[in-house]
Every structure is written in structure tokens, then in C-alpha cells.
Scaffold this active site. Structure first.
Site, mmCIF file in Angstrom:
data_model
loop_
_atom_site.group_PDB
_atom_site.id
_atom_site.type_symbol
_atom_site.label_atom_id
_atom_site.label_comp_id
_atom_site.label_asym_id
_atom_site.label_seq_id
_atom_site.Cartn_x
_atom_site.Cartn_y
_atom_site.Cartn_z
ATOM 1 N N LYS A 135 -13.596 1.549 -3.782
ATOM 2 C CA LYS A 135 -14.506 1.984 -2.726
ATOM 3 C C LYS A 135 -15.774 2.773 -3.196
ATOM 4 C CE LYS A 135 -10.878 2.354 0.612
ATOM 5 N NZ LYS A 135 -10.085 3.425 1.758
ATOM 6 N N GLU A 190 0.644 -1.125 0.056
ATOM 7 C CA GLU A 190 0.018 0.244 -0.008
ATOM 8 C C GLU A 190 0.834 1.442 0.094
ATOM 9 O OE1 GLU A 190 -3.104 0.151 3.000
ATOM 10 O OE2 GLU A 190 -4.373 -0.124 1.634
ATOM 11 N N HIS A 206 7.649 -26.477 0.802
ATOM 12 C CA HIS A 206 6.817 -27.402 0.085
ATOM 13 C C HIS A 206 5.724 -26.797 -0.750
ATOM 14 C CE1 HIS A 206 8.757 -30.853 2.212
ATOM 15 N NE2 HIS A 206 9.118 -29.846 3.132
HETATM 16 O O1 PA5 Z 1 -2.894 1.411 5.865
HETATM 17 C C1 PA5 Z 1 -3.904 1.824 5.640
HETATM 18 O O2 PA5 Z 1 -3.912 3.415 5.621
HETATM 19 C C2 PA5 Z 1 -5.326 1.479 5.175
HETATM 20 O O3 PA5 Z 1 -4.956 0.099 5.073
HETATM 21 C C3 PA5 Z 1 -6.299 1.531 6.313
HETATM 22 O O4 PA5 Z 1 -5.629 0.904 7.424
HETATM 23 C C4 PA5 Z 1 -7.703 0.668 6.105
HETATM 24 O O5 PA5 Z 1 -7.953 1.169 4.745
HETATM 25 C C5 PA5 Z 1 -8.377 0.938 7.257
HETATM 26 O O6 PA5 Z 1 -8.728 2.554 7.196
HETATM 27 P P1 PA5 Z 1 -9.496 2.988 8.487
HETATM 28 O O7 PA5 Z 1 -8.408 2.623 9.553
HETATM 29 O O8 PA5 Z 1 -9.423 4.356 8.452
HETATM 30 O O9 PA5 Z 1 -10.639 2.612 8.772
#
Ligand code: PA5
Length: 446
Positions: free
Chosen positions: A414, A281, A302
Site C-alpha cells: 500500500k 490475513e 472437475h
Molecule cells: O480484514 C481486514 O482487516 C482487511 O481485509 C480490511 O477489511 C480491508 O483492508 C479494508 O479495510 P477498511 O475496512 O479499513 O477499508
């Protein structure tokens, strides 16, 4: 105990050590950026300015949580993966026979079947619920929150408020409003602390405290690794996280598009998905980045290891082991002749030997490999590793010229899902969905 990075196999004929020169030449520039952003409070994962407050809030809360047998965490992505890694690493009893509690359940999906199975078995009066969302508006988490709120309220009436804790932004977001309206206990996710960098805040440490994990030790280990960067940003060039970042950037520049995270500390295996999210990410941007591939030693020898060894030559590897892992019981002296070489050896000797064998095989097949060797496998060590990897991820992003703290590409899916569910304000997405669904399909049965 000291932890080390071992670099002697990091470079190959195809990836010569000179490949990092371009990154190393940017040390002064990155040192300035580090100093500037740290001073501006934009790198709280590193500077941890929230620690004193967190300790003041968590220390009295932890004993109160002991009144409950179960903790149900609602959260997704960075709001779930750190807690799960710590649970599996330091409170693994739940996966084994004879466990008497406490039990931590992390609901990080929208599978109605699994969710019903969970709520159908849990007893509301024995369950404290922790809803975690930095933004306070993540649909998966909010959807679970609404359903669990009803579940608690049906069983406990107004008492539901006592058993719901939220962890969210200090000021903004729906969850914060909800906490204020209902008087819910609320801990904060500090400003600039994005989900995947938040495991060592209340996000990961409240569940850890519930499980009796030494959460202070996790923070201590992280602070130890961060300290040189925080106190002397101009020393970034000597820091192992920066060395990893230069190496990762050089790998990418030389056509290595995958980064294996091979974990030979089996009880830490769930750090693989945590690292994968952190890396993917943060760095998958503008057509750049390397794909993180979590693998578990020895299990994946494995499984996917064949691809690592003889598939496309596009992989580098972070290879994680620890000295001083428990050795377990010895094999008997009456083992058959064919297995005589195992007699009296402890079970743990397999892990060490197989880690060495696999590491060497990877190197022989040309995979550039950095060996991360932990001095021990306690929470302090895990905190150190987490900080090392978080800092390395951010520095890699800086070297790549991308923002490692955002994740803009995931927004489209989203928005389309919101449009599909009928949310207001998505006319373009509704039109796009209609066009997508109207396109002729080419189905094939199987
Ligand atoms: O690392 C990140 O920013 C994302 O993966 C968030 O953790 C995830 O989208 C969840 O977001 P939030 O904590 O706002 O619910």
C-alpha cells in the site's frame, strides 16, 4: 437444527491424534486469555456488544432502503466479502432469470472498465450507495467514493447526501470526517472489530437487510455458537472452535501447509473466499500459517480436485455439507437403460453421492479431513458457521503465537502504491521504487 463436526477422519498415521496434545495442554492459558480479552472488549466479533445498537439503527433504516432498486456497496476485503457471501447464499435471484430486484452491486476492485460499466448502467435516482471502510482511509474504497459522489451529485445536486450511507469507525478516519461534514447517514464499525471479523455487523448486515435477508437470524446463529465461550471462557477446551484450532495447528506442525475449504453447499460457495481471507490475513505471519484453498463441490471435482488427491501431500481439509438440502425434480422413468439407475431419483441425490465419494477419496489419499455437517442452510445456520470459523481462526492464531487480528505485511504494497501515485510522506518508498524499476529487466515475448 443441530450442526456437527465429524472427527473420525481428522487424524491419520502421519497426523496421529496425539499431535494435538501440545495445544490441548494450553487450554487453561487460552481460557484465561479469552476471559481477559473478552472482558476488555477486545473480541467484539465474539461478544457482540454492538448488537442492541445495531438493531436499533438497522430496523428503522431497512424499510427506507426499500425505496431504492439498487444498492451499490463500495468496500474491499472484509468490507465486501461477507456481504457477497450472504447475497449469494440467501438472495441468489440476481444471478438467475426473471429477477425483479432488489439488486446489490459490490464494487471491490479498481478496474476502470468494470466501474464505468456499472455507473453507466445504474440510475443514480434509483441507487443507494453504501461506502464501507473501517479505517476510513482505504485508497481503493475512497477512490470509488470520490467518483461515485460526483456521479450522484451530477444527477441529484445536493440530494446526493440522502443517497450516501457510510459505515466506518465511530470517531476516526477520513470517511467519518466526510460523514460529519456532509451530514451523511453513518453506521459504525465497533472498536476492535477488524474488517474480516465484521461481516455480522452493519458491514455485512446492512446489505443483507436491503436484500430482505433475515439478518437477525444470522446474529442469532452466531450468538448461539459464541455463548459458551462468552459465558464460560473456561469451557474453551470443549468448544468445537478450539478443537478446530488445535487440529489446524497440529496440521501445520506436521508439514500440512494448505487447508482446503471444500464447500458442498453450492449456494454457500462464496463463503469460500470469505473464509480464505479470514484465514490468510489472520494467520499468514512470521513465516507461519496454512494456505486456505476454497473449493466448490461438485464443480471443482472437475478442476483442482486432482491436485488435492494426488498432488503434494501437504493438505488438510474442512469439508462442508448440509443435511436436508432441497432435492429438486426427479429423473423420468424413461431414462435410457444405460442410466436406469437414476430413474425416479431426485436431482439432489447427485450432490449427496458425489460429496460422499469425494470425501472418501480424499480420506483414502491420506488427507486429514474434518467434516462440518450443517443441519440446514438457512441464515441462522450460516451465522453459526461464521462464528465457528472466526473463533477457530483467532484461537489458531493464539496457538501459533501470532496476532490474528492484524495484517501488517500488506502495508508495504500500500505504501509503495501511494508513493507511485505521488502521495506525500513516502521518501523511502519512492527511492525503493526507483531502484526496483531501474534494475535491468529480462523480458521474453510469447
Ligand atoms: O480484514 C481486514 O482487516 C482487511 O481485509 C480490511 O477489511 C480491508 O483492508 C479494508 O479495510 P477498511 O475496512 O479499513 O477499508
Amino acid at each position: 437444527m443441530s450442526h456437527t463436526l465429524e472427527w473420525s477422519r481428522a487424524y491419520t498415521a502421519r497426523l496421529p491424534e496425539t499431535a494435538v496434545a501440545a495445544c490441548a495442554a494450553r487450554t487453561a492459558e487460552l481460557a484465561q486469555r479469552l476471559a481477559r480479552e473478552a472482558a476488555a472488549g477486545e473480541l467484539p466479533f465474539l461478544t457482540m456488544p454492538y448488537r442492541a445498537r445495531l438493531e436499533a439503527e438497522l430496523t428503522p433504516l431497512a424499510p427506507r432502503l426499500k425505496a431504492y432498486k439498487h444498492m451499490l456497496v463500495l468496500g474491499i476485503g472484509g468490507s465486501a466479502l461477507g456481504a457477497r457471501a450472504m447475497q449469494r447464499a440467501f438472495a441468489p435471484g440476481q444471478d438467475g432469470p426473471g429477477h425483479q430486484g432488489p439488486w446489490l452491486w459490490i464494487a471491490d476492485n479498481v478496474c476502470a472498465q468494470q466501474f464505468e460499466a456499472l455507473l453507466g448502467k445504474l440510475e443514480p435516482a434509483e441507487t443507494v450507495v453504501v461506502c464501507i471502510s473501517k479505517s476510513g482511509g482505504t485508497i481503493e474504497t475512497l477512490a470509488q467514493y470520490f467518483l461515485v459522489r460526483d456521479w450522484l451529485r451530477t444527477a441529484l445536486g445536493e440530494g446526493w447526501r440522502e443517497q450516501m450511507i457510510v459505515i466506518t469507525d465511530a470517531r476516526k478516519g477520513y470517511l467519518r470526517e466526510e460523514a460529519a461534514q456532509h451530514g451523511l447517514a453513518a453506521l459504525e464499525v465497533p472498536d476492535y472489530l477488524g474488517g474480516r471479523y465484521s461481516a455480522l455487523s452493519a458491514v455485512g448486515l446492512l446489505p443483507a437487510a436491503f436484500l430482505g435477508i433475515d439478518w437477525q437470524a444470522l446474529l442469532d446463529g452466531a450468538a448461539h455458537v459464541a455463548r459458551p465461550l462468552v459465558e464460560h471462557p473456561d469451557s474453551i477446551g470443549q468448544h468445537s472452535s478450539f478443537a478446530l484450532a488445535c487440529w489446524a495447528k497440529a496440521l501445520e506442525d506436521h508439514g500440512y501447509s494448505q487447508l482446503i475449504f471444500f464447500c458442498y453447499i453450492p449456494q454457500w460457495a462464496t463463503y469460500g473466499p470469505w473464509f480464505a481471507q479470514l484465514w490468510a490475513e489472520s494467520l499468514g505471519k512470521d513465516g507461519q500459517g496454512s494456505m486456505p484453498v476454497p473449493a466448490i463441490g461438485v464443480t471443482d471435482q472437475h478442476s483442482i480436485n486432482q491436485m488435492f488427491l494426488d498432488g503434494p501431500r501437504d493438505k488438510g481439509c474442512l469439508f462442508l455439507t448440509s443435511r436436508n438440502q432441497p432435492q429438486g425434480r426427479p429423473f423420468g422413468m424413461d431414462l435410457p437403460e444405460q442410466w436406469a439407475w437414476l430413474r425416479a431419483k431426485p436431482f439432489g441425490s447427485l450432490l449427496e453421492a458425489e460429496a460422499l465419494g469425494t470425501r472418501m477419496a480424499l480420506c483414502k489419499s491420506g488427507v486429514p479431513l474434518v467434516h462440518i455437517e450443517m443441519g440446514d442452510t438457512g441464515p441462522r445456520a450460516a451465522g453459526s458457521l461464521m462464528m465457528l470459523l472466526e473463533a477457530a481462526t483467532v484461537f489458531t492464531g493464539w496457538l501459533m503465537g501470532v496476532n490474528p487480528l492484524d495484517q501488517p505485511a500488506v502495508e508495504l504494497g500500500k505504501r509503495l502504491a501511494n508513493a507511485r501515485l505521488g502521495a506525500d510522506g513516502y521518501p523511502q518508498e519512492e527511492a525503493d521504487l526507483a531502484a526496483y524499476l531501474a534494475a535491468p529487466q529480462r523480458k521474453q515475448g510469447f
